[in-house]
Design an enzyme around this catalytic site. Structure first.
Site: not given
Length: 232
Positions: A68, A37, A141, A10, A146-149, A70, A198-199, A35, A39, A176-178
């Site tokens: 993606h 995102d 999800m 991402s 909305g935000f990475a990290g 969103m 991502a991170s 990926h 938004m 996707d996420g964390g």
């Protein structure tokens, strides 16, 4: 047989001033998907990029783009993003943003792109089950978009398991996420095979090594599960 593991990097966590360098590094590391995102500041509380930047990314790499959406009214932008990606990749829309999922599924297919359908942490799996035989991928999800990290939300795990139970054999399941090296095994065990990071990639000192490590852990987990299933 389970679909192979794919890692989708991402760029939400990449350095926007060094996109080309960042993308070339992950490409050299064997990334499967990029990926993106998208938004709009309405469906999610952030604004990111549009088709113009996607077209720029396409000029940098031939890696399939994992777009993606969103955004509200995603059907208005499908053709623009598909054109920017030159038909190479997948466009995923959120079930929460459309009134007639079949129409946008058909629209995305008409552009030559693959189709993904996504749901937020608070949306039940039942909302997308009737469309699984019409799409190439379902995206769960594991954070509020909305935000990475952000930290991984465990409620995603039973959703992934239910989707793997209900989905056609060849359908990809993305999460996707964390996602980190510490929890990637959990989502793979439940049935996910496309992992967005991502991170865990771009906030490390060596993104290439991070990609290889994530894929290795995921593949080893899948192999162990296959052995355990045979030995039962």
């Amino acid at each position: 047989m389970r679909n192979k593991i794919k890692i989708s990097a991402s760029i939400l966590a990449a350095n926007p001033m060094r996109f080309e360098e960042e993308i070339k590094r992950i490409e050299a590391a064997g990334i499967d998907l990029i990926h993106i995102d998208v938004m709009d500041g309405h469906f999610v509380p952030n604004i990111t990029i549009g088709p113009f930047i996607v077209a720029g990314i396409r000029r940098i790499t031939n890696i399939p783009l994992d777009i993606h959406l969103m955004i509200e009214h995603p059907e208005r932008y499908v053709e623009a993003f598909a054109g920017a990606a030159e038909g190479n990749g997948i466009i995923t829309f959120h079930i929460e943003t459309v009134k007639n999922p079949k129409e946008i599924i058909s629209l995305i297919k008409s552009t030559g792109m693959k189709v993904g359908i996504s749901l937020n942490p608070g949306t039940p799996v039942e909302m997308i089950e009737n469309f699984l035989d019409q799409v190439d991928m379902a995206l769960v999800m594991s954070v509020n978009p909305g935000f990475a990290g952000q930290k991984f939300i465990p409620i995603a795990l039973p959703k992934i398991a239910r989707l793997r139970d209900k989905a056609p054999d060849k359908m990809d399941i993305q999460v996707d996420g964390g996602i980190t090296p510490d929890n990637i095994s959990q989502v793979v065990k439940q049935g996910a095979n496309v992992i967005v990071a991502a991170s865990a990639i771009f906030k490390t000192s060596d993104p290439g090594n991070a990609i290889k490590s994530l894929k290795q852990i995921a593949e080893q987990t899948m192999e162990k599960d296959a052995v355990n299933l045979v030995n039962r």
